[in-house]
Design a protein around this motif. Structure first.
Motif, PDB file in Angstrom:
ATOM      1  N   PRO A   1       0.809  -1.230   0.000  1.00  0.00           N
ATOM      2  CA  PRO A   1       0.000   0.000   0.000  1.00  0.00           C
ATOM      3  C   PRO A   1       0.840   1.277   0.000  1.00  0.00           C
ATOM      4  CG  PRO A   1      -0.853  -1.562   1.595  1.00  0.00           C
ATOM      5  CD  PRO A   1       0.439  -2.135   1.086  1.00  0.00           C
ATOM      6  N   GLU A   2       2.013   1.224   0.632  1.00  0.00           N
ATOM      7  CA  GLU A   2       2.860   2.425   0.730  1.00  0.00           C
ATOM      8  C   GLU A   2       3.426   2.833  -0.623  1.00  0.00           C
ATOM      9  OE1 GLU A   2       3.846  -0.560   2.349  1.00  0.00           O
ATOM     10  OE2 GLU A   2       2.425  -0.133   3.946  1.00  0.00           O
ATOM     11  N   GLU A   3       3.571   1.873  -1.539  1.00  0.00           N
ATOM     12  CA  GLU A   3       4.137   2.174  -2.855  1.00  0.00           C
ATOM     13  C   GLU A   3       3.093   2.708  -3.828  1.00  0.00           C
ATOM     14  OE1 GLU A   3       6.875   0.354  -0.631  1.00  0.00           O
ATOM     15  OE2 GLU A   3       5.141  -0.845  -1.218  1.00  0.00           O
ATOM     16  N   LEU A   4       1.835   2.649  -3.448  1.00  0.00           N
ATOM     17  CA  LEU A   4       0.764   3.123  -4.318  1.00  0.00           C
ATOM     18  C   LEU A   4       0.244   4.476  -3.850  1.00  0.00           C
ATOM     19  CD1 LEU A   4      -1.196  -0.225  -4.805  1.00  0.00           C
ATOM     20  CD2 LEU A   4       0.557   0.772  -6.280  1.00  0.00           C
ATOM     21  N   ASN A   5      -0.529   5.113  -4.682  1.00  0.00           N
ATOM     22  CA  ASN A   5      -1.068   6.448  -4.434  1.00  0.00           C
ATOM     23  C   ASN A   5      -2.344   6.382  -3.593  1.00  0.00           C
ATOM     24  OD1 ASN A   5      -0.705   9.145  -4.834  1.00  0.00           O
ATOM     25  ND2 ASN A   5      -1.271   9.138  -6.992  1.00  0.00           N
ATOM     26  N   ILE A   6      -2.337   5.550  -2.540  1.00  0.00           N
ATOM     27  CA  ILE A   6      -3.545   5.316  -1.733  1.00  0.00           C
ATOM     28  C   ILE A   6      -3.749   6.416  -0.696  1.00  0.00           C
ATOM     29  CG2 ILE A   6      -4.624   3.750  -0.068  1.00  0.00           C
ATOM     30  CD1 ILE A   6      -3.380   1.431  -1.675  1.00  0.00           C
ATOM     31  N   LYS A   7      -2.675   6.880  -0.051  1.00  0.00           N
ATOM     32  CA  LYS A   7      -2.817   7.946   0.962  1.00  0.00           C
ATOM     33  C   LYS A   7      -3.429   9.200   0.357  1.00  0.00           C
ATOM     34  CE  LYS A   7       0.772   6.695   4.252  1.00  0.00           C
ATOM     35  NZ  LYS A   7       2.078   7.027   4.806  1.00  0.00           N
ATOM     36  N   LEU A   8      -2.997   9.546  -0.861  1.00  0.00           N
ATOM     37  CA  LEU A   8      -3.540  10.727  -1.537  1.00  0.00           C
ATOM     38  C   LEU A   8      -5.034  10.553  -1.811  1.00  0.00           C
ATOM     39  CD1 LEU A   8      -2.884  13.501  -2.763  1.00  0.00           C
ATOM     40  CD2 LEU A   8      -2.322  12.330  -4.896  1.00  0.00           C
ATOM     41  N   LEU A   9      -5.434   9.337  -2.207  1.00  0.00           N
ATOM     42  CA  LEU A   9      -6.849   9.046  -2.448  1.00  0.00           C
ATOM     43  C   LEU A   9      -7.661   9.201  -1.167  1.00  0.00           C
ATOM     44  CD1 LEU A   9      -9.239   7.994  -4.142  1.00  0.00           C
ATOM     45  CD2 LEU A   9      -8.486   5.667  -3.556  1.00  0.00           C
ATOM     46  N   LEU A  10      -7.192   8.610  -0.075  1.00  0.00           N
ATOM     47  CA  LEU A  10      -7.916   8.703   1.200  1.00  0.00           C
ATOM     48  C   LEU A  10      -8.016  10.140   1.672  1.00  0.00           C
ATOM     49  CD1 LEU A  10      -6.460   5.570   3.033  1.00  0.00           C
ATOM     50  CD2 LEU A  10      -8.644   5.783   1.818  1.00  0.00           C
ATOM     51  N   ASN A  11      -6.964  10.916   1.459  1.00  0.00           N
ATOM     52  CA  ASN A  11      -6.978  12.332   1.822  1.00  0.00           C
ATOM     53  C   ASN A  11      -8.010  13.090   0.982  1.00  0.00           C
ATOM     54  OD1 ASN A  11      -5.970  14.549   3.366  1.00  0.00           O
ATOM     55  ND2 ASN A  11      -4.905  15.244   1.527  1.00  0.00           N
ATOM     56  N   ARG A  12      -8.095  12.767  -0.312  1.00  0.00           N
ATOM     57  CA  ARG A  12      -9.105  13.396  -1.186  1.00  0.00           C
ATOM     58  C   ARG A  12     -10.505  13.115  -0.675  1.00  0.00           C
ATOM     59  NH1 ARG A  12      -8.540  11.975  -7.488  1.00  0.00           N
ATOM     60  NH2 ARG A  12     -10.108  13.588  -7.717  1.00  0.00           N
ATOM     61  N   LEU A  13     -10.738  11.877  -0.279  1.00  0.00           N
ATOM     62  CA  LEU A  13     -12.070  11.486   0.190  1.00  0.00           C
ATOM     63  C   LEU A  13     -12.412  12.162   1.519  1.00  0.00           C
ATOM     64  CD1 LEU A  13     -11.964   7.681  -0.693  1.00  0.00           C
ATOM     65  CD2 LEU A  13     -13.080   9.525  -1.970  1.00  0.00           C
ATOM     66  N   ARG A  14     -11.415  12.334   2.388  1.00  0.00           N
ATOM     67  CA  ARG A  14     -11.631  12.992   3.686  1.00  0.00           C
ATOM     68  C   ARG A  14     -11.943  14.465   3.535  1.00  0.00           C
ATOM     69  NH1 ARG A  14      -8.122   9.356   5.853  1.00  0.00           N
ATOM     70  NH2 ARG A  14      -6.211  10.353   5.453  1.00  0.00           N
ATOM     71  N   THR A  15     -11.307  15.108   2.554  1.00  0.00           N
ATOM     72  CA  THR A  15     -11.436  16.562   2.424  1.00  0.00           C
ATOM     73  C   THR A  15     -12.472  17.001   1.397  1.00  0.00           C
ATOM     74  OG1 THR A  15      -9.620  16.625   0.820  1.00  0.00           O
ATOM     75  CG2 THR A  15      -9.050  16.960   3.146  1.00  0.00           C
ATOM     76  N   ASN A  16     -13.115  16.050   0.720  1.00  0.00           N
ATOM     77  CA  ASN A  16     -14.088  16.403  -0.306  1.00  0.00           C
ATOM     78  C   ASN A  16     -15.421  15.717  -0.016  1.00  0.00           C
ATOM     79  OD1 ASN A  16     -15.540  16.981  -2.592  1.00  0.00           O
ATOM     80  ND2 ASN A  16     -13.953  16.347  -4.027  1.00  0.00           N
ATOM     81  N   ASP A  17     -16.337  16.461   0.594  1.00  0.00           N
ATOM     82  CA  ASP A  17     -17.653  15.922   0.958  1.00  0.00           C
ATOM     83  C   ASP A  17     -18.536  15.635  -0.255  1.00  0.00           C
ATOM     84  OD1 ASP A  17     -17.019  16.040   3.613  1.00  0.00           O
ATOM     85  OD2 ASP A  17     -17.905  18.021   3.914  1.00  0.00           O
ATOM     86  N   ALA A  18     -18.180  16.172  -1.418  1.00  0.00           N
ATOM     87  CA  ALA A  18     -19.005  15.984  -2.616  1.00  0.00           C
ATOM     88  C   ALA A  18     -18.940  14.556  -3.148  1.00  0.00           C
ATOM     89  CB  ALA A  18     -18.567  16.957  -3.714  1.00  0.00           C
ATOM     90  N   VAL A  19     -17.864  13.815  -2.818  1.00  0.00           N
ATOM     91  CA  VAL A  19     -17.686  12.463  -3.363  1.00  0.00           C
ATOM     92  C   VAL A  19     -18.664  11.491  -2.699  1.00  0.00           C
ATOM     93  CG1 VAL A  19     -16.093  10.549  -3.722  1.00  0.00           C
ATOM     94  CG2 VAL A  19     -15.251  12.899  -3.866  1.00  0.00           C
ATOM     95  N   LYS A  20     -19.500  10.863  -3.528  1.00  0.00           N
ATOM     96  CA  LYS A  20     -20.496   9.911  -3.045  1.00  0.00           C
ATOM     97  C   LYS A  20     -20.202   8.475  -3.494  1.00  0.00           C
ATOM     98  CE  LYS A  20     -22.839  13.286  -1.330  1.00  0.00           C
ATOM     99  NZ  LYS A  20     -22.279  13.751  -0.087  1.00  0.00           N
ATOM    100  N   GLU A  21     -19.405   8.337  -4.570  1.00  0.00           N
ATOM    101  CA  GLU A  21     -19.121   7.002  -5.097  1.00  0.00           C
ATOM    102  C   GLU A  21     -17.673   6.900  -5.561  1.00  0.00           C
ATOM    103  OE1 GLU A  21     -20.652   3.877  -8.563  1.00  0.00           O
ATOM    104  OE2 GLU A  21     -21.453   5.907  -8.511  1.00  0.00           O
ATOM    105  N   LEU A  22     -17.062   5.787  -5.209  1.00  0.00           N
ATOM    106  CA  LEU A  22     -15.719   5.459  -5.669  1.00  0.00           C
ATOM    107  C   LEU A  22     -15.847   4.247  -6.581  1.00  0.00           C
ATOM    108  CD1 LEU A  22     -12.696   6.318  -5.081  1.00  0.00           C
ATOM    109  CD2 LEU A  22     -12.618   4.302  -3.621  1.00  0.00           C
ATOM    110  N   ILE A  23     -15.486   4.419  -7.853  1.00  0.00           N
ATOM    111  CA  ILE A  23     -15.559   3.327  -8.825  1.00  0.00           C
ATOM    112  C   ILE A  23     -14.147   2.764  -8.982  1.00  0.00           C
ATOM    113  CG2 ILE A  23     -16.175   2.659 -11.178  1.00  0.00           C
ATOM    114  CD1 ILE A  23     -17.799   5.356 -11.273  1.00  0.00           C
ATOM    115  N   ILE A  24     -13.982   1.498  -8.668  1.00  0.00           N
ATOM    116  CA  ILE A  24     -12.654   0.896  -8.766  1.00  0.00           C
ATOM    117  C   ILE A  24     -12.524   0.204 -10.119  1.00  0.00           C
ATOM    118  CG2 ILE A  24     -11.006  -0.702  -7.733  1.00  0.00           C
ATOM    119  CD1 ILE A  24     -12.406  -0.193  -5.049  1.00  0.00           C
ATOM    120  N   ALA A  25     -11.567   0.673 -10.917  1.00  0.00           N
ATOM    121  CA  ALA A  25     -11.388   0.174 -12.284  1.00  0.00           C
ATOM    122  C   ALA A  25     -10.002  -0.435 -12.469  1.00  0.00           C
ATOM    123  CB  ALA A  25     -11.626   1.309 -13.281  1.00  0.00           C
ATOM    124  N   THR A  26      -9.557  -1.180 -11.466  1.00  0.00           N
ATOM    125  CA  THR A  26      -8.292  -1.896 -11.650  1.00  0.00           C
ATOM    126  C   THR A  26      -8.531  -3.047 -12.620  1.00  0.00           C
ATOM    127  OG1 THR A  26      -8.802  -3.181  -9.660  1.00  0.00           O
ATOM    128  CG2 THR A  26      -7.303  -1.311  -9.395  1.00  0.00           C
TER     129      THR A  26
END
Length: 199
Positions: A119-144
């Protein structure tokens, strides 16, 4: 036959590209020799520019020449959804079909303990921070991608995000197992996005 050193080095350079074997690299090297010097210089300048002039968007991790990519700067996009992909090339494949108008987030790969990618090598912390600071986000679509590593990454992200009350969906399996998003045809991608499911 042993080629002169400059052509041998050029062949070796072309062989560094994915999917290029010795025969194709040799053909490309000799084609390069037949090109006009100004075209070769332009080609070389484009290679250097791609490496030196591009950076990663500070919001989503997409490639850009500015601090923020054009998608993140576009206020007309749906701010309530974020589609998570492995690489920037996946954004281009999905955005070109013109049926998704939300935001994106680039992980920079997938979880792969065998390859030392946690997890540390991926851009996951930035994603979690985006979700914490942006109340507008209602859905996360995972397209791996539909690979074992892509599935494991999707499950890991779902487990992290669901407690925050954000709906987590996964692309529908219009994509065949083991395939990469960038090689999927437009109809397969469209049905995969439209038929996504909650995980």
């Amino acid at each position: 036959m042993k080629y002169p050193e400059p052509i041998s080095k050029l062949i070796d350079s072309y062989m560094m590209l994915p999917g290029i074997g010795r025969k194709t690299a040799t053909r490309m090297a000799f084609f390069t020799l037949s090109m006009d010097k100004s075209r070769v210089q332009e080609f070389a300048d484009n290679l250097v520019s791609a490496k030196t002039d591009l950076r990663y968007c500070k919001i989503c991790g997409n490639i850009t020449t500015d601090e923020f990519c054009s998608i993140c700067k576009d206020e007309g996009r749906d701010q309530s959804t974020i589609l998570v992909v492995e690489q920037p090339k996946d954004i281009m494949a999905i955005d070109d079909m013109n049926s998704y108008n939300g935001l994106y987030h680039v992980l920079g790969g997938v979880l792969s303990p065998v390859d030392g990618v946690g997890p540390e090598e991926l851009n996951i912390k930035l994603l979690l921070n985006r979700l914490r600071t942006n109340d507008a986000v209602k859905e996360l679509i995972i397209a791996t991608n539909a690979t074992p590593e892509g599935e494991a990454t999707a499950q890991y992200l779902a487990k992290l995000v669901k407690p925050a009350g954000i709906k987590v969906t996964r692309l529908a399996h219009g994509l065949s197992v083991g395939s990469d998003i960038e090689y999927a045809d437009e109809m397969t991608l469209k049905s995969a996005v439209q038929g996504r499911r909650e995980i």
